[in-house]
Design a protein around this motif. Sequence first.
Motif, PDB file in Angstrom:
ATOM      1  N   LEU A  91      82.734   4.811   7.489  1.00 10.28           N
ATOM      2  CA  LEU A  91      82.632   3.628   6.604  1.00 10.28           C
ATOM      3  C   LEU A  91      83.581   3.731   5.412  1.00 10.28           C
ATOM      4  CD1 LEU A  91      78.747   3.235   6.711  1.00 10.28           C
ATOM      5  CD2 LEU A  91      80.407   1.622   7.656  1.00 10.28           C
ATOM      6  N   ASP A 108      77.255  -4.411   2.960  1.00  5.00           N
ATOM      7  CA  ASP A 108      77.523  -2.993   2.752  1.00  5.00           C
ATOM      8  C   ASP A 108      76.467  -2.311   1.879  1.00  5.00           C
ATOM      9  OD1 ASP A 108      78.657  -0.507   2.634  1.00  5.00           O
ATOM     10  OD2 ASP A 108      80.318  -1.051   1.337  1.00  5.00           O
ATOM     11  N   LYS A 143      72.438   4.277  -0.191  1.00  7.62           N
ATOM     12  CA  LYS A 143      73.239   4.972  -1.217  1.00  7.62           C
ATOM     13  C   LYS A 143      72.975   4.307  -2.561  1.00  7.62           C
ATOM     14  CE  LYS A 143      77.102   6.924   1.338  1.00  7.62           C
ATOM     15  NZ  LYS A 143      78.562   6.901   1.547  1.00  7.62           N
ATOM     16  N   ARG A 147      79.062   8.795   9.526  1.00  8.90           N
ATOM     17  CA  ARG A 147      78.937   7.729   8.512  1.00  8.90           C
ATOM     18  C   ARG A 147      80.202   7.629   7.658  1.00  8.90           C
ATOM     19  NH1 ARG A 147      73.845   6.219   4.495  1.00  8.90           N
ATOM     20  NH2 ARG A 147      74.977   4.656   3.299  1.00  8.90           N
ATOM     21  N   LYS A 163      77.179  -1.093  10.591  1.00 12.62           N
ATOM     22  CA  LYS A 163      76.755  -0.144   9.560  1.00 12.62           C
ATOM     23  C   LYS A 163      75.473   0.571  10.001  1.00 12.62           C
ATOM     24  CE  LYS A 163      76.140   0.989   4.853  1.00 12.62           C
ATOM     25  NZ  LYS A 163      76.443   0.829   3.473  1.00 12.62           N
TER      26      LYS A 163
HETATM   27  N1  GLY Z   1      79.510   2.166   1.730  1.00 10.29           N
HETATM   28  C1  GLY Z   1      79.659   3.280   2.569  1.00 10.29           C
HETATM   29  C2  GLY Z   1      78.363   3.848   3.031  1.00 10.29           C
HETATM   30  O1  GLY Z   1      77.329   3.238   2.840  1.00 10.29           O
HETATM   31  O2  GLY Z   1      78.351   4.912   3.590  1.00 10.29           O
END
Ligand code: GLY
Length: 355
Positions: free
Chosen positions: A240, A136, A142, A237, A223
Amino acid sequence: MRTIHIAASRSYDVLLDEGLLSRSGRLASHVLPPSRVMVISDSTVSALFGGIVLDSFARAGYKAFSFTFEPGERSKTLATLGGALNALARAGFTRGDCVAALGGGVVGDLAGFAAAVYARGIPFLQLPTTLLAAVDSSIGGKTAVNLDAGKNLAGAFWQPSLTLCDTAVMRGLPAHLQAEGAAEMIKHATLADPELFARLANPDPAVRSDNLEDTLERNLMIKRALVQADERDKGVRQKLNLGHTIGHAVETVSGHGYTHGQAVAIGLYRIARAAERMGYAGSGLSDSIRQVLTLTGLPYNCPLTADDLLTAARLDKKRDGSATTLVVPRGIGRCDLVKVDDEGLAEWFRAGSPD
Ligand code: GLY
């Protein structure tokens, strides 16, 4: 070795293989010419792997430095960030130099944010040492630290130049860290991959742990698709965040009495239960999720009521004005984004609560 390429504002590879930490310097040198590197880590991870990584960078021609802080979410602060930035400045880092984040989610988020803001941005590498970070937080760009008012409130989108997932490290993790990563993998499988869900739900532990590289790759592909479609988290997104609206509230209201993975597990079960009751999913979805969570050693419920959790959820930074976007599962492998106002949020939270 498996390679997953991520095409984002900065494109990069995620490599999966045994023993990548001891090859990190040479692999890094293929994308970032040897320069100064600051290996940012926590003291636990640094004691285990810091030496191997620093040595590998030095052998590849880098001038390697280290910055280490106390492990845990409580270190993910502006003060620790300031310490890292000052360490970079003291060591004379310039835009031609780089950072390596060696550790779990806290290290990756903090070191990534330091790289994003130092000298208005220098490159960084993700060297995840937990399953959660591998599937993740080490991809997607992020980065953040926490503020007094909430988790990850100061941050930036800043993609790494390379992510190295050392599968030998993942295999050696203690059970509680395996479970933390499994919560995000179950989330991914529920979102988009019934076959992965079936693997994770297999009663035979050997089947569940077999083919680690393949399991990691499937998670990364899920992802990747969402990050590539919506790097800045304005739309798809947000899928997630499945299980995270209730999960974050569980973490906050319990004073972090539940770990992130445990809270997401509870959030996932409750939103599935609510989806059934609100007519979005057929019966059986929450039972399937409860079974896989139990098999993995994760909780699926807790004594906190919907009303206990609603105040915290209304303060969640992911809200847009007074609207919250919920990720609602419709079945294993399929989910929708549903925007609700405060009244709708209360209805969903109550529908997911224990009787
Ligand atoms: N952990 C959620 C994202 O990367 O959007």
